[in-house]
Scaffold this active site. Sequence first.
Site, PDB file in Angstrom:
ATOM      1  N   HIS A  26       0.869  -1.180   0.000  1.00 31.87           N
ATOM      2  CA  HIS A  26       0.000   0.000   0.000  1.00 31.87           C
ATOM      3  C   HIS A  26       0.910   1.236   0.000  1.00 31.87           C
ATOM      4  O   HIS A  26       2.020   1.187   0.518  1.00 31.87           O
ATOM      5  CB  HIS A  26      -0.834  -0.052   1.288  1.00 31.87           C
ATOM      6  CG  HIS A  26      -1.905   0.984   1.411  1.00 31.87           C
ATOM      7  ND1 HIS A  26      -1.644   2.281   1.796  1.00 31.87           N
ATOM      8  CD2 HIS A  26      -3.245   0.906   1.236  1.00 31.87           C
ATOM      9  CE1 HIS A  26      -2.785   2.953   1.850  1.00 31.87           C
ATOM     10  NE2 HIS A  26      -3.784   2.143   1.510  1.00 31.87           N
ATOM     11  N   ASP A  33       3.239  -4.449   7.733  1.00 27.66           N
ATOM     12  CA  ASP A  33       2.013  -3.661   7.654  1.00 27.66           C
ATOM     13  C   ASP A  33       0.860  -4.664   7.726  1.00 27.66           C
ATOM     14  O   ASP A  33       0.528  -5.331   6.745  1.00 27.66           O
ATOM     15  CB  ASP A  33       1.997  -2.879   6.329  1.00 27.66           C
ATOM     16  CG  ASP A  33       0.651  -2.244   6.048  1.00 27.66           C
ATOM     17  OD1 ASP A  33      -0.259  -2.344   6.907  1.00 27.66           O
ATOM     18  OD2 ASP A  33       0.498  -1.648   4.961  1.00 27.66           O
ATOM     19  N   GLN A  48      -4.261  -5.395   6.587  1.00 20.01           N
ATOM     20  CA  GLN A  48      -5.206  -6.348   5.977  1.00 20.01           C
ATOM     21  C   GLN A  48      -4.977  -7.775   6.479  1.00 20.01           C
ATOM     22  O   GLN A  48      -5.646  -8.704   6.010  1.00 20.01           O
ATOM     23  CB  GLN A  48      -5.067  -6.338   4.452  1.00 20.01           C
ATOM     24  CG  GLN A  48      -5.315  -5.002   3.792  1.00 20.01           C
ATOM     25  CD  GLN A  48      -6.770  -4.529   3.884  1.00 20.01           C
ATOM     26  OE1 GLN A  48      -7.668  -5.292   4.235  1.00 20.01           O
ATOM     27  NE2 GLN A  48      -6.989  -3.272   3.573  1.00 20.01           N
ATOM     28  N   LYS A  55     -10.264  -1.178  10.454  1.00 27.04           N
ATOM     29  CA  LYS A  55     -10.344  -2.367   9.589  1.00 27.04           C
ATOM     30  C   LYS A  55     -10.529  -3.626  10.427  1.00 27.04           C
ATOM     31  O   LYS A  55     -10.638  -4.729   9.910  1.00 27.04           O
ATOM     32  CB  LYS A  55      -9.082  -2.489   8.730  1.00 27.04           C
ATOM     33  CG  LYS A  55      -8.951  -1.340   7.720  1.00 27.04           C
ATOM     34  CD  LYS A  55      -7.750  -1.516   6.839  1.00 27.04           C
ATOM     35  CE  LYS A  55      -7.309  -0.245   6.163  1.00 27.04           C
ATOM     36  NZ  LYS A  55      -8.111   0.160   5.016  1.00 27.04           N
ATOM     37  N   CYS A 114      -4.951   2.650  -3.586  1.00 31.63           N
ATOM     38  CA  CYS A 114      -3.721   3.162  -2.942  1.00 31.63           C
ATOM     39  C   CYS A 114      -2.594   2.145  -3.027  1.00 31.63           C
ATOM     40  O   CYS A 114      -1.805   1.992  -2.084  1.00 31.63           O
ATOM     41  CB  CYS A 114      -3.970   3.559  -1.491  1.00 31.63           C
ATOM     42  SG  CYS A 114      -5.185   4.851  -1.314  1.00 31.63           S
TER      43      CYS A 114
HETATM   44  N1  PMP Z   1      -1.804  -0.718   4.602  1.00 33.06           N
HETATM   45  C1  PMP Z   1      -2.719  -1.451   3.982  1.00 33.06           C
HETATM   46  C2  PMP Z   1      -2.346  -2.813   3.465  1.00 33.06           C
HETATM   47  C3  PMP Z   1      -4.007  -0.956   3.814  1.00 33.06           C
HETATM   48  O1  PMP Z   1      -4.926  -1.680   3.188  1.00 33.06           O
HETATM   49  C4  PMP Z   1      -4.319   0.334   4.311  1.00 33.06           C
HETATM   50  C5  PMP Z   1      -5.691   0.932   4.118  1.00 33.06           C
HETATM   51  N2  PMP Z   1      -6.289   0.667   2.899  1.00 33.06           N
HETATM   52  C6  PMP Z   1      -3.324   1.038   4.966  1.00 33.06           C
HETATM   53  C7  PMP Z   1      -2.073   0.483   5.105  1.00 33.06           C
HETATM   54  C8  PMP Z   1      -3.577   2.379   5.533  1.00 33.06           C
HETATM   55  O2  PMP Z   1      -4.557   2.309   6.517  1.00 33.06           O
HETATM   56  P1  PMP Z   1      -5.109   3.620   7.196  1.00 33.06           P
HETATM   57  O3  PMP Z   1      -5.655   4.467   6.107  1.00 33.06           O
HETATM   58  O4  PMP Z   1      -6.149   3.134   8.145  1.00 33.06           O
HETATM   59  O5  PMP Z   1      -3.944   4.253   7.882  1.00 33.06           O
END
Ligand code: PMP
Length: 437
Positions: free
Chosen positions: A157, A234, A237, A260, A398
């Site tokens: 991401h 990270d 997910q 999430k 993203c």
């Molecule tokens: N890493 C991953 C794999 C994500 O899917 C996301 C959110 N789509 C993020 C980081 C960022 O999360 P947040 O916007 O809650 O900080």
Amino acid sequence: MLASSSLPCSLADINEASSYYFLPKNPAPPLPTDQELAVETIRRDFPALHQQINGRPLIWLDNAATTQKPQSVIDAVTHFYSQDNSNVHRGAHTLAKRATDAYEGAREKVMHFIGANSVEEIIFVRSATEAINLVAQSYGRRVVGPGDEIIVSILDHHANIVPWQLLCEEKGATLRVIPVNNNAEIIVEEYEKLLNSKTRFIAIPHVSNSLGTVVPIKIIIDMAHSLGIPVLVDGAQGIPHFKTDVQELGADFYAFSGHKLFGPTGIGVLYGKKSLLEEIPPWQGGGNMIKNVTFEHTTFNSLPNKFEAGTGHIAGAVGLGAAIDYLTDLGLAKIEIYEKDLMAYATETLCNIPKLHLIGTAAHKAAILSFVVQGVPSGRIAEFLDRQGIAVRVGHHCAQPSLRRFGLDSTIRPSIAFYNTFAEIDELVWAIQQSIR
Ligand code: PMP
């Protein structure tokens, strides 16, 4: 639009991949009664799921963007604001004590939930994004210098790319990228080749948010540690779908977002090994993170407060604690089994749609079903789905580099959670078919 006709995303291609365990040889009946009944009961806990959108029952398949909240989370936040509201850690009155107990109680729940060693290793932050930026700015700035290298993956991401890129630019370091094969699986041999004496840090996703690949994080961490290189995972997910034990994994840092994980927005967690967190400087300065302030010199508070400057999202932490209680009661192991069956069913039925190409066909996949339909703009399909009350995400999610690897700028991305049903997948498939007629 497909950029290449050789994308490995048709059902035939997937069936050829011998390791593709989501497609059972003899598919089971789609609606196992006991599981369906359990899910129907669980669904009653989520008020947002019981509404009409455009005159149709909502089908929430945008769980990778954010999850719906069980009533117990909503109640915990309401209770906090209506009964316990106070700032924490300072104040000699009853509400300050109650709020502090609730906040620190939530930290303990997080610690148990991810198998951390102590509450000192649990830093409350705004989100996974903030957690990663904290590590890049605090740990990264300390250890990375000119000519050094940081490794990320093509599946990451933007939140786990850009903070490292900014650090590299500041320090004159280089970002190296682990590639994937045509099934969107990390190529471990290529990762091995990237490791060298200049590598200072590795940042990888637990699960790709755009393509659903479950990354072999244990292998990646073990290989890095054999060279003394720390790893951040990270987990945004990953943690909603798998029982996660940070000590078993050996992760040096693990980042995730509450929203999430069926908890509130605006609260997230950075797990860090105590020895590393002790070693690195604070990221932000302010109240709560100090021990003593003079104009000449400031000393810092002990962990975890050293990294929690100012007033945090106290009610958010309480809500996250309630979400963890809820998930613990359900059982992550049961969730994992149910979601695996649902993924297999969704994969099978989606692949039966003519000209639909799944993007991301890894042998080990979780929750995410990115696809395009040849010759049909994704926006048109998503718009039709919304008219049917079906919420999916369309776009680059993203994670632009991961889609560009497959010659794409955009996919449609349904993403599941344990409260989704086989019948909802049928509705999704029906609606996609209608939209492309
Ligand atoms: N890493 C991953 C794999 C994500 O899917 C996301 C959110 N789509 C993020 C980081 C960022 O999360 P947040 O916007 O809650 O900080």
